[in-house]
Design a protein around this motif. Structure first.
Motif, PDB file in Angstrom:
ATOM      1  N   ILE A  37       0.834  -1.209   0.000  1.00 43.19           N
ATOM      2  CA  ILE A  37       0.000   0.000   0.000  1.00 43.19           C
ATOM      3  C   ILE A  37       0.864   1.254   0.000  1.00 43.19           C
ATOM      4  O   ILE A  37       0.703   2.147  -0.841  1.00 43.19           O
ATOM      5  CB  ILE A  37      -0.930   0.004   1.235  1.00 43.19           C
ATOM      6  CG1 ILE A  37      -1.947  -1.135   1.148  1.00 43.19           C
ATOM      7  CG2 ILE A  37      -1.660   1.343   1.353  1.00 43.19           C
ATOM      8  CD1 ILE A  37      -2.675  -1.396   2.452  1.00 43.19           C
ATOM      9  N   VAL A  38       1.793   1.330   0.939  1.00 40.57           N
ATOM     10  CA  VAL A  38       2.574   2.560   1.134  1.00 40.57           C
ATOM     11  C   VAL A  38       3.518   2.810  -0.037  1.00 40.57           C
ATOM     12  O   VAL A  38       3.582   3.926  -0.574  1.00 40.57           O
ATOM     13  CB  VAL A  38       3.365   2.490   2.448  1.00 40.57           C
ATOM     14  CG1 VAL A  38       4.293   3.694   2.590  1.00 40.57           C
ATOM     15  CG2 VAL A  38       2.404   2.436   3.637  1.00 40.57           C
ATOM     16  N   SER A  39       4.266   1.782  -0.447  1.00 40.20           N
ATOM     17  CA  SER A  39       5.261   2.007  -1.503  1.00 40.20           C
ATOM     18  C   SER A  39       4.602   2.337  -2.837  1.00 40.20           C
ATOM     19  O   SER A  39       5.043   3.245  -3.560  1.00 40.20           O
ATOM     20  CB  SER A  39       6.168   0.783  -1.643  1.00 40.20           C
ATOM     21  OG  SER A  39       5.419  -0.358  -2.007  1.00 40.20           O
ATOM     22  N   THR A  40       3.547   1.623  -3.184  1.00 36.94           N
ATOM     23  CA  THR A  40       2.873   1.895  -4.459  1.00 36.94           C
ATOM     24  C   THR A  40       2.142   3.228  -4.424  1.00 36.94           C
ATOM     25  O   THR A  40       2.126   3.967  -5.416  1.00 36.94           O
ATOM     26  CB  THR A  40       1.892   0.762  -4.804  1.00 36.94           C
ATOM     27  OG1 THR A  40       2.597  -0.491  -4.768  1.00 36.94           O
ATOM     28  CG2 THR A  40       1.295   0.961  -6.190  1.00 36.94           C
ATOM     29  N   ILE A  45       1.323   8.501  -6.510  1.00 39.66           N
ATOM     30  CA  ILE A  45       1.048   9.887  -6.110  1.00 39.66           C
ATOM     31  C   ILE A  45       2.142  10.803  -6.639  1.00 39.66           C
ATOM     32  O   ILE A  45       1.878  11.907  -7.147  1.00 39.66           O
ATOM     33  CB  ILE A  45       0.958   9.998  -4.576  1.00 39.66           C
ATOM     34  CG1 ILE A  45      -0.347   9.378  -4.063  1.00 39.66           C
ATOM     35  CG2 ILE A  45       1.060  11.438  -4.124  1.00 39.66           C
ATOM     36  CD1 ILE A  45      -1.576  10.208  -4.288  1.00 39.66           C
ATOM     37  N   GLY A  46       3.377  10.362  -6.541  1.00 39.10           N
ATOM     38  CA  GLY A  46       4.487  11.163  -7.044  1.00 39.10           C
ATOM     39  C   GLY A  46       4.426  11.372  -8.543  1.00 39.10           C
ATOM     40  O   GLY A  46       4.633  12.482  -9.043  1.00 39.10           O
ATOM     41  N   VAL A  47       4.104  10.295  -9.277  1.00 40.21           N
ATOM     42  CA  VAL A  47       4.006  10.409 -10.737  1.00 40.21           C
ATOM     43  C   VAL A  47       2.792  11.255 -11.122  1.00 40.21           C
ATOM     44  O   VAL A  47       2.860  12.077 -12.052  1.00 40.21           O
ATOM     45  CB  VAL A  47       3.916   9.009 -11.382  1.00 40.21           C
ATOM     46  CG1 VAL A  47       3.685   9.129 -12.888  1.00 40.21           C
ATOM     47  CG2 VAL A  47       5.179   8.215 -11.107  1.00 40.21           C
ATOM     48  N   ALA A  48       1.685  11.088 -10.399  1.00 35.10           N
ATOM     49  CA  ALA A  48       0.484  11.866 -10.708  1.00 35.10           C
ATOM     50  C   ALA A  48       0.705  13.354 -10.466  1.00 35.10           C
ATOM     51  O   ALA A  48       0.066  14.193 -11.110  1.00 35.10           O
ATOM     52  CB  ALA A  48      -0.688  11.373  -9.855  1.00 35.10           C
ATOM     53  N   VAL A 189      -5.587   9.200  -1.702  1.00 34.21           N
ATOM     54  CA  VAL A 189      -5.195   9.436  -0.305  1.00 34.21           C
ATOM     55  C   VAL A 189      -6.230   8.827   0.638  1.00 34.21           C
ATOM     56  O   VAL A 189      -5.886   8.155   1.619  1.00 34.21           O
ATOM     57  CB  VAL A 189      -5.028  10.940  -0.030  1.00 34.21           C
ATOM     58  CG1 VAL A 189      -4.863  11.204   1.465  1.00 34.21           C
ATOM     59  CG2 VAL A 189      -3.814  11.483  -0.786  1.00 34.21           C
ATOM     60  N   VAL A 190      -7.502   9.046   0.351  1.00 31.73           N
ATOM     61  CA  VAL A 190      -8.562   8.495   1.203  1.00 31.73           C
ATOM     62  C   VAL A 190      -8.529   6.965   1.181  1.00 31.73           C
ATOM     63  O   VAL A 190      -8.656   6.306   2.223  1.00 31.73           O
ATOM     64  CB  VAL A 190      -9.944   9.013   0.755  1.00 31.73           C
ATOM     65  CG1 VAL A 190     -11.058   8.263   1.488  1.00 31.73           C
ATOM     66  CG2 VAL A 190     -10.057  10.504   1.006  1.00 31.73           C
ATOM     67  N   ALA A 191      -8.361   6.385  -0.013  1.00 31.38           N
ATOM     68  CA  ALA A 191      -8.323   4.923  -0.130  1.00 31.38           C
ATOM     69  C   ALA A 191      -7.139   4.345   0.638  1.00 31.38           C
ATOM     70  O   ALA A 191      -7.260   3.311   1.312  1.00 31.38           O
ATOM     71  CB  ALA A 191      -8.249   4.521  -1.599  1.00 31.38           C
ATOM     72  N   VAL A 192      -6.014   5.009   0.536  1.00 34.64           N
ATOM     73  CA  VAL A 192      -4.813   4.530   1.227  1.00 34.64           C
ATOM     74  C   VAL A 192      -4.990   4.629   2.735  1.00 34.64           C
ATOM     75  O   VAL A 192      -4.639   3.711   3.483  1.00 34.64           O
ATOM     76  CB  VAL A 192      -3.575   5.323   0.759  1.00 34.64           C
ATOM     77  CG1 VAL A 192      -2.384   5.065   1.684  1.00 34.64           C
ATOM     78  CG2 VAL A 192      -3.223   4.932  -0.666  1.00 34.64           C
ATOM     79  N   ILE A 193      -5.529   5.750   3.205  1.00 40.59           N
ATOM     80  CA  ILE A 193      -5.750   5.907   4.649  1.00 40.59           C
ATOM     81  C   ILE A 193      -6.702   4.825   5.161  1.00 40.59           C
ATOM     82  O   ILE A 193      -6.480   4.234   6.225  1.00 40.59           O
ATOM     83  CB  ILE A 193      -6.299   7.314   4.957  1.00 40.59           C
ATOM     84  CG1 ILE A 193      -5.198   8.355   4.734  1.00 40.59           C
ATOM     85  CG2 ILE A 193      -6.821   7.388   6.388  1.00 40.59           C
ATOM     86  CD1 ILE A 193      -5.676   9.784   4.905  1.00 40.59           C
ATOM     87  N   MET A 226       3.338   9.677   1.116  1.00 44.75           N
ATOM     88  CA  MET A 226       2.631  10.263  -0.030  1.00 44.75           C
ATOM     89  C   MET A 226       2.944  11.755  -0.165  1.00 44.75           C
ATOM     90  O   MET A 226       3.107  12.266  -1.284  1.00 44.75           O
ATOM     91  CB  MET A 226       1.124  10.036   0.112  1.00 44.75           C
ATOM     92  CG  MET A 226       0.699   8.601  -0.111  1.00 44.75           C
ATOM     93  SD  MET A 226      -1.106   8.375  -0.127  1.00 44.75           S
ATOM     94  CE  MET A 226      -1.515   8.652   1.604  1.00 44.75           C
ATOM     95  N   ALA A 227       3.052  12.454   0.962  1.00 45.83           N
ATOM     96  CA  ALA A 227       3.346  13.891   0.919  1.00 45.83           C
ATOM     97  C   ALA A 227       4.728  14.147   0.325  1.00 45.83           C
ATOM     98  O   ALA A 227       4.913  15.061  -0.494  1.00 45.83           O
ATOM     99  CB  ALA A 227       3.248  14.478   2.322  1.00 45.83           C
TER     100      ALA A 227
END
Length: 240
Positions: A37-40, A45-48, A189-193, A226-227
């Motif tokens: 979850i975290v790494s992907t 997020i970075g690419v987006a 972000v919501v899905a990951v949280i 993600m930030a």
């Protein structure tokens, strides 16, 4: 039933080690999913933040998923193989000692039970019965903490890590690809949280630890990752 016979029956019960083994695999699966979850999430997020191209985000996400899942599987395989080699070496040494010095090994086992609080007479009787029933099993469990019938399985560990990482990685990858461009980042972000809340809760339950701290650590770590990657993607995107 005599006290020594009761102790022998307790020693023979297989379900305690089985439960512990299943809990260990469940914890490993939860940790693998959490890593996925975290790494992907960090990657997509970075690419987006740098581009709105769906194909680019998909490529980066799939590459991160594949690389991460393989890395987890290979790392787990190597680690568990090393552990299994060590266990086999210790068991081989114990077999040799039981074959060459059975009396000394019997006294050693009796002393271990005496050190745990049994009277010397009862400890000796228990050691005799356990040795007669399964000498290697008794010594391996008491001296080494190893169950000869339940050694670690490298392939099983690798497969579990691969699958759990992949399942976890699909959460941010699907979240960012299946919504409109303007909603990609907040939805992800919501899905990951939500996913990290679930894995944090489950890991706490499996470890019988407080749920709140485990969930907070999980969510804070994921949001921070993600930030950071979003900031890097934004910076790189504007520079390019």
């Amino acid at each position: 039933m005599s006290e020594s016979a009761w102790l022998l029956d307790e020693h023979d019960e297989p379900h305690h080690s089985g439960i512990g083994e299943r809990l260990n695999w469940l914890r490993a699966a939860v940790l693998g999913a959490n890593d996925g979850i975290v790494s992907t999430a960090g990657i997509v997020i970075g690419v987006a933040a740098a581009t709105t191209e769906r194909s680019t985000i998909l490529t980066a996400g799939l590459a991160g998923l594949a690389a991460g899942a393989m890395s987890m599987a290979v790392g787990e395989y190597v680690s568990v193989s090393t552990q299994r080699d060590t266990e086999n070496a210790l068991l081989a040494k114990e077999r040799r000692e039981l074959r060459e010095e059975p009396e000394a090994e019997l006294e050693e086992l009796a002393q271990m039970y005496a050190d745990k609080g049994l009277s010397p007479e009862l400890a000796h009787e228990v050691a005799i019965q356990l040795t007669a029933h399964d000498a290697l099993g008794a010594h391996a469990e008491t001296e080494l903490g190893i169950d000869p019938e339940a050694l670690t399985n490298p392939m099983q560990a690798a497969y579990a890590s691969f699958v759990s990482f992949t399942v976890g990685a699909l959460v941010p990858l699907l979240a960012i690809l299946l919504v409109a461009v303007s909603a990609r980042v907040p939805v992800t972000v919501v899905a990951v949280i939500a996913a990290l809340l679930g894995t944090g809760w489950l890991s706490a339950r499996l470890g019988s630890s407080p749920i709140g701290p485990a969930v907070r650590r999980n969510i804070i770590g994921g949001v921070l990752a993600m930030a950071v990657t979003y900031a890097i993607g934004s910076l790189v995107g504007t520079q390019i």
